[in-house]
Structure formats: structure tokens, C-alpha cells
Design a protein around this motif. Structure first.
Motif, short mmCIF file in Angstrom:
data_model
loop_
_atom_site.label_atom_id
_atom_site.label_comp_id
_atom_site.label_asym_id
_atom_site.label_seq_id
_atom_site.Cartn_x
_atom_site.Cartn_y
_atom_site.Cartn_z
N HIS A 129 3.51 0.63 -2.00
CA HIS A 129 2.75 -0.56 -2.37
C HIS A 129 2.68 -0.77 -3.89
CE1 HIS A 129 0.96 -2.12 1.45
NE2 HIS A 129 1.40 -0.95 1.86
N LEU B 160 7.12 -5.15 3.72
CA LEU B 160 6.19 -5.24 2.60
C LEU B 160 6.76 -6.16 1.52
CD1 LEU B 160 3.71 -4.30 0.95
CD2 LEU B 160 5.06 -2.32 0.24
N LYS C 98 5.41 -9.93 0.12
CA LYS C 98 5.23 -10.27 -1.30
C LYS C 98 6.01 -11.54 -1.63
CE LYS C 98 2.98 -6.42 -2.40
NZ LYS C 98 1.58 -6.40 -2.87
#
Length: 236
Positions: free
Chosen positions: A142, A184, A188
């Protein structure tokens, strides 16, 4: 001296592991056994901090040995060695909270990394649980999603072998590491497409994809739209 037990029915394999350990000049007191039954007796009679055991052995195999050991000893650190890339073995052993799962032929660098981590845990008496390992990997992903995060890189940073970390991550998260990381990054990208005027090619690089064509293809396969079309339909 930290007492270590090596269990393998192949004498040359045992000697090879001993050689790799002694080569690094660890402060270890090494004992060897040729099968699980003999090893179980030793563990009941003597104190060991680390067990390094093969899976496939006569009389009593590694899975049986570890299962019986865990009935009375939860603190013993365990490294499993196997010449068989068998997910079922690994999945069964994860339940027994083994420290690592290394494939034969043993990679000296992987063994050294694993042993170093375990010895640090033994010295600190603060073993890293599976949950903490996964939490650390997720935190890295992350915070560094824009970097070229390979399985090997992540495994080295949590002191596990790539094979074992891959199995552990999938068990705990119900998704492969690469797919999780790509999801992920795409999340974004969606946020940037909705809320900024960044060019698609710049977004691709920002989230960690150096190949814009691959990013476009992956995005469309996931959402059914190209990044440009997604932006047009989601402008706020």
C-alpha cells in the motif's frame, strides 16, 4: 549455543545442511536424526529451539512429526524441507505454524535469510506470527505500489522464501499476491481518473506500470472499459 535438530533420512542431505549452517558461523549446537520417530524421541528428551525437517521420510514423515510435536510444544521454530512442490503439504503445515517451507535443492541464500530471521526471533523471544507477516506485506504494497515489487523482493523483506510467502498470502487473503497488487494499483488508477486531469500514460507510470499498453489491457479486462472511457463516464 542455540540447539538445532536436523531430520532427514538422507545422510548427504543432513551433512549438506550442517555444512551450510556451519559455514555461516552461527552459534548453533547441531543434532541429527534420520527419521521422524527418532526425532520425536529426541525432542521429548532434549530442548531444541529449531527443527529443520524433511517431509518425505520412512517410518514417520515430516508432517506426522510436526503434528505430534505441536501437541506438546508450540514454541519450537520449524523449517520444512521438501523436494516436492506440493501445495497440499504446505497448506497442511501452515496449520502447524511452521516458520518456513523451503524446496530442495536448498538455495543457500534462502536458507541463510530464513535462519537469520529465526535466530533473531529466538534471541528476542518475539516470533512474528502469520498475521503480522501478512500485515507487513500489505503495508509495503500500500505504501510502495508504484515500485517494481516482485515476490522475491517482498519475501526477502519479511525473511521468508518466495514459495512459502506466496502460499501463506493466498491462504490468509484468498487471493494471489500479484492479483492483489494489480487490483490495488487499478483502484488507485480509478481514483486518479475520476479526480485528476493526469494523462493516462502518466497514471500508468504513477501506479507502477511502466508499460502503458499492458495497463490499458489490464484495466479493460478488469472493468470492461478503457481508462479513457472510464474517465468520460465517471467525471465528477
Amino acid at each position: 549455543m542455540i540447539p538445532v535438530l536436523i531430520v532427514d533420512d538422507n545422510k548427504l542431505e543432513r551433512q549438506g545442511i550442517r555444512y551450510l549452517l556451519e559455514k555461516q558461523d552461527y552459534t548453533l549446537e547441531i543434532t541429527e536424526c534420520s527419521n521422524g520417530t527418532e526425532a520425536l524421541k529426541k525432542i521429548k528428551e532434549q530442548h531444541f529451539e529449531l527443527l529443520i525437517t524433511d517431509i518425505k521420510m520412512p517410518i514417520m514423515n515430516g508432517v506426522e512429526l510436526i503434528t505430534l510435536v505441536r501437541e506438546f510444544n508450540q514454541s519450537l521454530q520449524i523449517i520444512v524441507l521438501s523436494g516436492y512442490d506440493d501445495f497440499n503439504y504446505a497448506r497442511e503445515l501452515l496449520k502447524a505454524n511452521v516458520s518456513d517451507y523451503l524446496l530442495k535443492p536448498i538455495n543457500p541464500t534462502e536458507l541463510h535469510t530464513c535462519i537469520t530471521q529465526i535466530l533473531n526471533q529466538i534471541m528476542d523471544k518475539k516470533p512474528m506470527t502469520n498475521d503480522k507477516i501478512i500485515d507487513k506485506v500489505l503495508a509495503i504494497m500500500h505504501h510502495e505500489f508504484d515500485r517494481d515489487l516482485t515476490l522475491e523482493d517482498l519475501a526477502a523483506r519479511v525473511f521468508l522464501s518466495p514459495n512459502y510467502l506466496s502460499i501463506l498470502f493466498k491462504k490468509e487473503m484468498n487471493i494471489g499476491m500479484n492479483k492483489y497488487l494489480n487490483n490495488l494499483r487499478l483502484e488507485k488508477a480509478c481514483s486518479l481518473l475520476r479526480n485528476t486531469n493526469m494523462k493516462v500514460i502518466d497514471i500508468s507510470k504513477y501506479i507502477g506500470f511502466d508499460n502503458p499498453s499492458y495497463f490499458n489491457r489490464l484495466f479493460k479486462n478488469t472493468y470492461g472499459l478503457t481508462p479513457s472511457t472510464f474517465r468520460e463516464e465517471n467525471i465528477q
